[in-house]
Design an enzyme around this catalytic site. Structure first.
Site, PDB file in Angstrom:
ATOM      1  N   HIS A 157      -4.412   2.781   8.193  1.00 35.36           N
ATOM      2  CA  HIS A 157      -3.022   2.386   8.727  1.00 35.36           C
ATOM      3  C   HIS A 157      -2.203   3.605   8.870  1.00 35.36           C
ATOM      4  O   HIS A 157      -2.153   4.391   8.095  1.00 35.36           O
ATOM      5  CB  HIS A 157      -2.529   1.563   7.793  1.00 35.36           C
ATOM      6  N   GLU A 164       0.808  -1.235  -0.022  1.00 30.34           N
ATOM      7  CA  GLU A 164       0.085  -0.160   0.005  1.00 30.34           C
ATOM      8  C   GLU A 164       0.949   1.311   0.194  1.00 30.34           C
ATOM      9  O   GLU A 164       2.201   1.031   0.097  1.00 30.34           O
ATOM     10  CB  GLU A 164      -1.132  -0.160   1.309  1.00 30.34           C
TER      11      GLU A 164
END
Lengths: 290, 390
Positions: A247, A209
């Site tokens: 996150h 990511e």
């Protein structure tokens, strides 16, 4: 074969008697994982889920011969627990706990490295060797035995990726959710060579990511060391700049760590990069049919 | 969590990191009183918002008289300041910081951040103060000095020497001052679980003193529990209202400017869903992570927040049920549609544990605007079509 864990791996649970620890340790036992005991300070001598409880990791290792610890200790105390595991001689700590202070994990990771203990996580689903050993919170039934290794920063994308691989008629050797926090344990850099060396694994899926540069480092390593086909997806192509997407790791600033940059770096070294996670299964089929 | 410049300077002061004197003001009257209290004949009026680039956006102005302080404070307070970090909508200025003017001989840059690769804090310094550091990094990377500090030994003499020699500071007294400055900043960073401290510019005055002319600080949210005095500095007016409301229910929400509302479990899959919508020719209206335990209540709250956005033409619910069973989530969605008036098509993709049972439940409920999808690609395609009214 597989990487890191298999049906013979003996596992203890730190934070065994808490609600999370109890539920997930139970699920792991049902899956067939050799959970040989747990640690909850002050509750030593008890029995929980039919397994012995110990006050310290050292006692647990002495009595059970465990080499791996699954950690469910609450965030404020998790670094202490990880360092205890390292001090006691645990070989691999799988840290599920979410919300650990970064400074604490920095210290715990440094101590683990110094003591030769590998870590996975924190804030991750854990590791699973399909149909042998599940150490974590992933839904076991998604992971059918096969020849594809999987490494992912994201929990649900691990399940999504594994599910697609299995739906295409393939399966998983080992899947590792490495977590997306600023400080994490094992990453692509260590895990890719393990999959390369594992005779059972024929292809590798890596799911990354935005934020940080682990995927860029992975690209360099793939070029030099990895001969098995790799399929990759990088989440966050449509994420706005500078925004935090759940996150802590998924922060982009400027150009460093964008999805585009990572995708290009991986493509340049021959990785099959997909633009949507919906294409992971098909891409695996493609690289394995060559 | 981020704090304002004036708050960062309060924290600096506590650690003996030198700054110009200043006082925060909420009204023009306060601004004038502050300027008088500070004395002197030159002041800086600085907009206090959580974004960089305030100077270029017109939020930092020099005043050479009390009348000018009054005029500038009146202009800046209440203005919507647009900078490269606020987005085009800008931010409303509710506070100004009145600071004494400083005698600037030189402008430097200094920051402390976590170096993820080295897994330790890193002190970054540059002689190119006052400039956007990303531009410096891109064009003249050799002008950025990086000194990683291993917390197991802390800030040592050699770290300081690397900094001052790297910055080309030759005067002995100045070297000592800069080393102390950096050492205090490192201590502050560690003791407060800071995520980032940036001083740009850090100035050298005509008399060879170093002062933090600006100050940006962000903190590790996971560690705020042990810093109540920092948490007390939280300015909720700087945070997005919908994002804050969502976080109360354990939802992580960020508004975007597209048309397809997304409700997904897990941050990675949520981003992957947005990417897939984009790939299929649609535009995501938001990022929404419902977390690991999607219940009827959280799903209902999710619908409510998504539907506040008038641009939403369809919703895509994409849940990979793991430990949470899909049949439960399906029932949750049905209950949620009773709690909230969902007036746009909802594409539902439930996969994982008990997915066939879930599909059956949704089918039997026979709700007009619920469209079921078999997988992620199918769901995204259907959501894009639904948003286009197809």
């Amino acid at each position: 074969m597989s990487i890191l864990v298999n049906r013979d791996t003996k596992v203890i649970v730190q934070g065994f008697t808490g609600s999370e620890g109890t539920f997930h340790a139970g699920q792991c036992i049902d899956y067939g994982t050799q959970i040989v005991g747990g640690v909850t300070p002050g509750k030593g001598g008890m029995e929980h889920l039919g397994r012995p409880v110990f006050n310290t990791v050292k006692e647990a290792i002495r009595a059970t011969g465990a080499t791996v610890s699954m950690v469910f200790v609450p965030p404020a105390f998790v670094a202490d627990a990880v360092m205890e595991a390292a001090d006691a001689g645990i070989e691999l700590a799988v840290i599920i706990t979410e919300g650990a202070p970064v400074r604490d994990m920095q210290m715990a990771k440094a101590y683990a490295v110094k003591n030769g203990m590998k870590t996975i996580g924190p804030n991750c689903p854990g590791i699973i060797t399909a149909e042998e050993c599940k150490i974590g919170i992933m839904p076991g039934m998604v992971f059918k035995k096969g020849t594809v290794g999987l490494i992912s920063k994201s929990g649900t994308l691990t399940y999504e990726g594994a599910n697609q691989v299995c739906n295409e008629g393939f399966g998983i050797s080992t899947a590792v959710g490495i977590g997306g926090d600023p400080i994490i344990g094992l990453s692509y850099k260590q895990l890719l060579p393990m999959f390369e060396a594992d005779p059972e694994t024929e292809a590798i899926v890596m799911i990354g990511e935005i934020g940080g540069d682990l995927e860029i480092q992975a690209a360099k390593l793939i070029k030099e060391q990895i001969t098995k086909p790799v399929v990759a997806f990088i989440a966050g192509q449509t994420a706005p700049k500078g925004k935090r997407m759940g996150h802590a790791g998924a922060i982009i600033s400027g150009t460093a760590g964008t999805a585009k940059e990572k995708m290009e770096a991986l493509e340049a070294v021959g990785v099959r990069v997909v633009v949507s996670p919906a294409e992971i299964g098909k891409a695996v089929k493609e690289v394995l049919s060559k | 969590m981020n704090i304002h410049e004036y708050q960062a300077k309060q924290v600096f002061a506590k650690y003996g990191v030198p700054t110009p004197r200043g006082i925060v003001a909420h009204t023009v009257e306060e601004a004038v009183a502050n300027a008088k209290e500070l004395g002197g004949n030159i002041w800086v009026v600085k907009a206090q918002i959580h974004a960089g680039g305030r100077g270029l956006g017109g939020g930092v102005k020099l005043a050479k008289s009390i009348e000018e302080v009054e005029k500038l404070a009146g202009e800046i307070l209440g203005m919507t300041l647009v900078t490269h970090q606020t987005g085009p909508e800008g931010k409303l200025v509710q506070k100004v910081y009145i600071e004494e003017g400083a005698d600037i001989a030189d402008e430097l840059y200094l920051s402390v951040v976590l170096d993820r690769a080295a897994e330790m804090p890193i002190i970054m310094a540059s002689t190119e103060g006052g400039m956007d550091i990303e531009t410096v990094a891109e064009k003249t990377p050799e002008k950025i000095i990086k000194v990683a500090v291993d917390p197991s030994i802390g800030f040592q003499g050699f770290h300081g020497r690397e900094l001052v020699f790297g910055l080309g500071i030759t005067d002995k007294a100045e070297q000592k001052k800069m080393i102390q400055f950096a050492s205090k900043l490192y201590k502050l960073y560690m003791e407060n679980d800071a995520e980032m401290i940036e001083i740009n510019p850090l100035i050298k005055t005509g008399s060879g003193d170093f002062l933090a002319l600006d100050g940006k600080m962000g903190f590790d949210d996971s560690a705020l529990y042990r810093h109540p005095e920092i948490e007390a500095m939280r300015d909720i007016s700087e945070e997005d209202e919908d994002e804050r409301e969502a976080s109360k229910y354990g939802l992580s929400y960020i508004a975007l400017d597209g048309e397809i509302g997304c409700m997904v479990n897990g941050a990675g899959l949520a981003m992957g869903t947005m990417d897939t919508i984009n790939y299929m020719g649609g535009t995501p209206a938001n990022f929404l992570d419902v977390g690991g335990t999607a219940s009827a209540e959280t799903v209902a709250k999710g619908f409510e927040i998504i539907l506040k956005n008038p641009n939403v033409k369809a919703i895509f619910v994409n849940i990979f049920g793991g430990i949470v069973r899909c049949d439960r989530i399906a029932n949750g969605i049905l209950e949620a549609t009773k709690m909230v008036d969902v007036n746009v098509p909802v594409v539902v993709r439930l996969d994982g544990t008990n997915a066939p049972e879930a599909a059956e439940i949704l089918k039997n409920a026979n709700i007009d605007n619920i469209i079921t999808a078999t997988d992620l690609g199918d769901g995204a395609k259907k959501a894009v079509a639904a948003a286009k009214g197809e």
